[in-house]
Design an enzyme around this catalytic site. Sequence first.
Site, short mmCIF file in Angstrom:
data_model
loop_
_atom_site.label_atom_id
_atom_site.label_comp_id
_atom_site.label_asym_id
_atom_site.label_seq_id
_atom_site.Cartn_x
_atom_site.Cartn_y
_atom_site.Cartn_z
N LYS A 76 0.84 -1.19 0.00
CA LYS A 76 0.00 0.00 0.00
C LYS A 76 0.88 1.24 0.00
O LYS A 76 1.94 1.27 0.63
CB LYS A 76 -0.92 -0.03 1.23
CG LYS A 76 -1.99 1.04 1.25
CD LYS A 76 -2.92 0.82 2.44
CE LYS A 76 -4.01 1.87 2.53
NZ LYS A 76 -4.94 1.61 3.67
N SER A 151 -9.67 1.55 2.59
CA SER A 151 -8.81 2.37 1.76
C SER A 151 -7.74 1.57 1.01
O SER A 151 -7.08 2.11 0.13
CB SER A 151 -8.11 3.42 2.65
OG SER A 151 -7.28 2.79 3.64
N SER A 175 -10.02 -1.06 6.74
CA SER A 175 -9.46 -0.79 5.42
C SER A 175 -8.64 -1.91 4.81
O SER A 175 -8.19 -1.79 3.68
CB SER A 175 -8.62 0.49 5.46
OG SER A 175 -9.43 1.62 5.58
#
Length: 493
Positions: A76, A151, A175
């Site tokens: 990420k 996210s 997330s």
Amino acid sequence: MDTPIRAREIREAVARRQASAVEICRAALDRIAALNPLLNAFRAIAPERALARAAELDARVDRANLPLLGVPVALKDNLCTRGIATTASSRILDGYLPPYDATVVERLEAAGAVIVGKTNCDEFAMGSSTENSAYGPTRNPWALDRTPGGSSGGSAAAVAAGIVPLALGSDTGGSIRQPAALCGAVGFKPSYGRVSRYGLIAFASSLDQIGPIATTVADAAIAMDVLAGHDPRDSTASASPVPNFADALAETRDGLRGVRVGVPRHLFSEGVDADVMAAFEAAIDVTRDRGAEIVDVTLPHSPQAIPVYYVIATAEASANLARYDGVRYGYRAPDARTLADMYERTRGAGFGREVKRRIILGTYVLSAGYYDAYYRQAQQVRTLIRGDYDKAFASVDVIAMPTSPTAAFALGERTEDPVQMYLSDVFTVGANLAGLPAVTVPCGLTASRLPIGLQFTGRTMDDATVLRVADVYERVTPWSSERPTIPASTLSR
């Protein structure tokens, strides 16, 4: 597309020299080149770095004990990676090259993993759909007009599309789990403190936790064996002994006899789609058939979890994001007349709308006259929420819920209604507020073939039990073999 190769299978093939790490890496980079223009799952790609790393692994003699030997991994975009642009998908960090690696990056590479790139996410991990990225939304591989969740949507989409078998995300209120559920992958949020946060670009420090998104629970367990453990550079990292998670899965090969699964049915009375509820009930029947005892439990303060979360998370965000001011690194607005003018212009142009909304809200709840009314009260209710889980775990081993009340929603459907977007996390924020481990596994498809996720939450630092229960469920259901099919005609767009 072909069924993705699992991390364990890649490791064994490279260890036996049935395939080279360079070949595996090139295949992953080829999949990125083919699919990323369609999905926008990756923010930065590092082909030279990845191929050099793979070649180094192929040449090593002492590699037999590397648990992720040759496995391509995506990170990420809020995990600092030396020499690779790390922006948290925000304009204010556009072009930032960290001078150091996050602890999880160091541990992955020490275990033989090959980092191929950084994945798209909601800006500073603030969102539930990856539509808040300054670089455009990621698309769900199962339906290109749908969100992958957020996210960590880029990481979930990359795994679901078969680009990589393993990716890391961060989980502040769901997330990792919510995008994994919406993309038909496995997502695991460890207990708070189980994995070091050193090198994670912070959103809300008392809630953030790093964890894996994978194709199987077994691969997630292998990743946890690499990631977990104390780190002196992170004062919140736990010194608790770390079990062998992969070996722990073998302890329930005979099923779930003796395991008590709690179900808080009072939370499902409204807002849960019919397809999701039907898949959840069917999943509970599977756990019962495998020997688990199903116990009704109550979490009385869970209906307050969303407002509590958004008070605490935004308060911590307003403090953490104060460091982005244009002085030391990142974007700096030009032609500022004074220092205050530079701050205002830099933050006004560098931050997106959702980040600004949360900074303003967080600053408000921490301000004089409102601290006691909002922030202090939220912390008090947070304690009650943790107490509810403690009481429930006196009679059960894990608690089962849907991961998300709906399957993947359409891109743009909720961007103008932030409250509706926030409610996407209604079943996931409790684990973050209480610091508990939680995993999502696929448990079915809607009538329109969109994935549905099943979530198991466990006692703090009992991550192994959560993974064992999820592994048993996964092995006796067909959903682990379901994969999205992207029409070949779309790949040339």
